[in-house]
Motif scaffolding. Structure first.
Motif, PDB file in Angstrom:
ATOM      1  N   LYS A  83      13.661  40.958   2.503  1.00 21.82           N
ATOM      2  CA  LYS A  83      13.010  42.263   2.431  1.00 21.82           C
ATOM      3  C   LYS A  83      11.688  42.254   3.186  1.00 21.82           C
ATOM      4  CE  LYS A  83      11.517  45.796  -0.852  1.00 21.82           C
ATOM      5  NZ  LYS A  83      11.365  46.164  -2.275  1.00 21.82           N
ATOM      6  N   ILE A  84      10.987  41.111   3.133  1.00 24.66           N
ATOM      7  CA  ILE A  84       9.686  41.023   3.799  1.00 24.66           C
ATOM      8  C   ILE A  84       9.821  40.658   5.266  1.00 24.66           C
ATOM      9  CG2 ILE A  84       7.467  39.813   3.833  1.00 24.66           C
ATOM     10  CD1 ILE A  84       7.724  39.427   0.839  1.00 24.66           C
ATOM     11  N   TYR A  85      10.681  39.664   5.548  1.00 22.74           N
ATOM     12  CA  TYR A  85      10.737  39.104   6.901  1.00 22.74           C
ATOM     13  C   TYR A  85      12.019  39.419   7.654  1.00 22.74           C
ATOM     14  CZ  TYR A  85       6.849  36.433   5.052  1.00 22.74           C
ATOM     15  OH  TYR A  85       5.666  36.089   4.482  1.00 22.74           O
ATOM     16  N   GLY A  86      12.946  40.119   6.983  1.00 22.00           N
ATOM     17  CA  GLY A  86      14.193  40.444   7.659  1.00 22.00           C
ATOM     18  C   GLY A  86      13.973  41.435   8.777  1.00 22.00           C
ATOM     19  N   PRO A  93       6.291  46.880   6.746  1.00 16.86           N
ATOM     20  CA  PRO A  93       5.365  46.703   7.866  1.00 16.86           C
ATOM     21  C   PRO A  93       3.933  46.454   7.435  1.00 16.86           C
ATOM     22  CG  PRO A  93       6.056  49.002   7.654  1.00 16.86           C
ATOM     23  CD  PRO A  93       6.916  48.207   6.745  1.00 16.86           C
ATOM     24  N   SER A  94       3.510  47.036   6.315  1.00 16.19           N
ATOM     25  CA  SER A  94       2.124  46.837   5.894  1.00 16.19           C
ATOM     26  C   SER A  94       1.871  45.381   5.533  1.00 16.19           C
ATOM     27  CB  SER A  94       1.809  47.732   4.697  1.00 16.19           C
ATOM     28  OG  SER A  94       2.687  47.440   3.614  1.00 16.19           O
ATOM     29  N   VAL A 144      18.753  31.280   6.460  1.00 23.94           N
ATOM     30  CA  VAL A 144      18.573  30.129   7.349  1.00 23.94           C
ATOM     31  C   VAL A 144      18.593  30.582   8.799  1.00 23.94           C
ATOM     32  CG1 VAL A 144      19.520  27.903   8.064  1.00 23.94           C
ATOM     33  CG2 VAL A 144      19.570  28.552   5.663  1.00 23.94           C
ATOM     34  N   THR A 145      19.437  31.556   9.116  1.00 22.72           N
ATOM     35  CA  THR A 145      19.457  32.111  10.475  1.00 22.72           C
ATOM     36  C   THR A 145      18.099  32.694  10.833  1.00 22.72           C
ATOM     37  OG1 THR A 145      21.817  32.638  10.274  1.00 22.72           O
ATOM     38  CG2 THR A 145      20.580  33.771  12.003  1.00 22.72           C
ATOM     39  N   SER A 146      17.477  33.378   9.875  1.00 22.12           N
ATOM     40  CA  SER A 146      16.159  33.945  10.110  1.00 22.12           C
ATOM     41  C   SER A 146      15.117  32.853  10.348  1.00 22.12           C
ATOM     42  CB  SER A 146      15.741  34.805   8.906  1.00 22.12           C
ATOM     43  OG  SER A 146      14.432  35.300   9.044  1.00 22.12           O
TER      44      SER A 146
END
Length: 370
Positions: A83-86, A93-94, A144-146
């Motif tokens: 949710k944060i880094y996907g 964005p904030s 893990v892909t991220s």
């Protein structure tokens, strides 16, 4: 640091979590924000959020926490990460803008993934319905892909400072991932390996990024070794091996960068180290000619590691297996030829029957007209 109210709330949530309260874990995960994943440069409010993250991680050390609870909490943490880094519309964005200067941390999330994957594997081994578990494994692969495919703007820092943590997480996931999910992990590992190679050579153009180049080699090693161990017959292993070892063999010193040559040799050694871990004799026999040529390169480290791999290749077994395959192919070819001959005879017989029927029909028609 924590005030009395915060201490009371944290103590209550910790006691509830120790009793496998999923609601408590959800509250702790939400409270921790992104402090499970980063160390902030801003200390304001950090203690309470970081304490919540630590409670989540420490709970996985408890023997009282069931496998089901561990998997549920891990999924909650991974969903929070995505949710944060996907890269989807759920990105915040904030928060992303606020944490630009934050230093990533992997100690907490590594513990969560390690214990959670182990618990998921335990459940998977006895579960009849794999549908829910498959969705959990897919979520793990997505995270893990991220990690191994960071955004272009931050990939140098990620490879420079956290490559060993990424290597550990990839190894943990592949250790517990069921074989039926290897097909999902293959593109992840292939893309991770290719991206790492790109970054390693990109860093050559910037002398200020030697750590990123070295880290990219570590990430490549994690991805390629995973392919060699779990999916040794996939096309990615062959193409990457031919590309990297072939370039290392054919490279010539034409006044090029010393760093380029070093990076090329480091990647080639990573390939060889990965090949040492595979159990597939077919793979080793397939790369046998390249390994033989590696024993003639100038780099002493490459020559030694190539020699060790060649020493472990069971050529007698490979030749025997290939001979058996050839014999089986000959037998099958002979069977097919006999089947074709039988079919031709059947076709000739049916053709003759058809001609006879046509003759009788013509005769019958003539008599009827008369």
């Amino acid at each position: 640091y924590l005030n009395q109210v915060q201490k009371g709330v944290m103590s209550l949530l910790q006691n509830m979590a120790s009793n496998s309260s999923l609601r408590a874990f959800k509250a702790l995960t939400t409270t921790s924000g992104d402090y499970i994943f980063v160390r902030s440069n801003d200390n304001e409010g950090e203690s309470f959020e970081l304490e919540a993250a630590k409670v989540v991680a420490s709970a996985f050390d408890s023997d009282n926490l069931s496998d089901e609870a561990k998997v549920t909490v891990m999924c909650s943490v991974l969903s929070h990460y995505l949710k944060i880094y996907g890269s989807d519309k759920d990105v915040m964005p904030s928060d992303s803008a606020e944490r630009k200067t934050s230093e990533a941390r992997y100690d907490i999330v590594t513990k969560v993934i390690d214990s959670g994957c182990h618990a998921a594997a335990n459940i998977d081994a006895t579960a009849d319905d794999k549908a829910i578990l498959d969705s959990i494994w897919e979520r793990i692969v997505t995270v893990v892909t991220s990690l191994i495919l960071p955004p272009a703007a931050s990939r140098y820092d990620g490879y420079a400072h956290h490559s060993k943590s990424i290597l550990d997480i990839v190894a943990i996931v592949l250790t517990h991932l069921p074989s039926r999910k290897y097909a999902s992990a293959e593109p992840m590992l292939e893309q991770g390996a290719n991206r790492a190679v790109e970054v390693a050579f990109e860093c050559i153009e910037d002398v200020n990024k030697p750590d990123a180049a070295e880290g990219a080699v570590h990430v490549f090693l994690a991805c390629f070794m995973g392919l060699c161990q779990k999916m040794p017959t996939c096309s990615a292993v062959t193409s990457l091996t031919n590309h990297i070892l072939g370039d290392a063999i054919d490279s010539k010193d034409e006044g090029g960068s010393v760093l380029f040559s070093k990076t090329q040799q480091s990647l080639a050694i990573a390939v060889c180290e990965s090949l040492q871990t595979t159990t597939s004799q077919d793979l080793l026999v397939g790369v046998f000619p390249l390994l033989c040529r590696l024993t003639n390169v100038e780099n002493d480290g490459l020559r030694r590691v190539a020699g060790r791999i060649l020493g472990g290749v069971n050529l007698a077994q490979a030749i025997s297996r290939e001979r058996q395959r050839a014999e089986e192919a000959d037998i099958r070819a002979q069977e097919v030829e006999e089947e074709n001959s039988a079919m031709l005879e059947e076709i000739e017989y049916l053709q003759a029957e058809n001609d006879e029927l046509q003759r009788q029909l013509a005769l019958f028609t003539t008599e009827a007209d008369a």
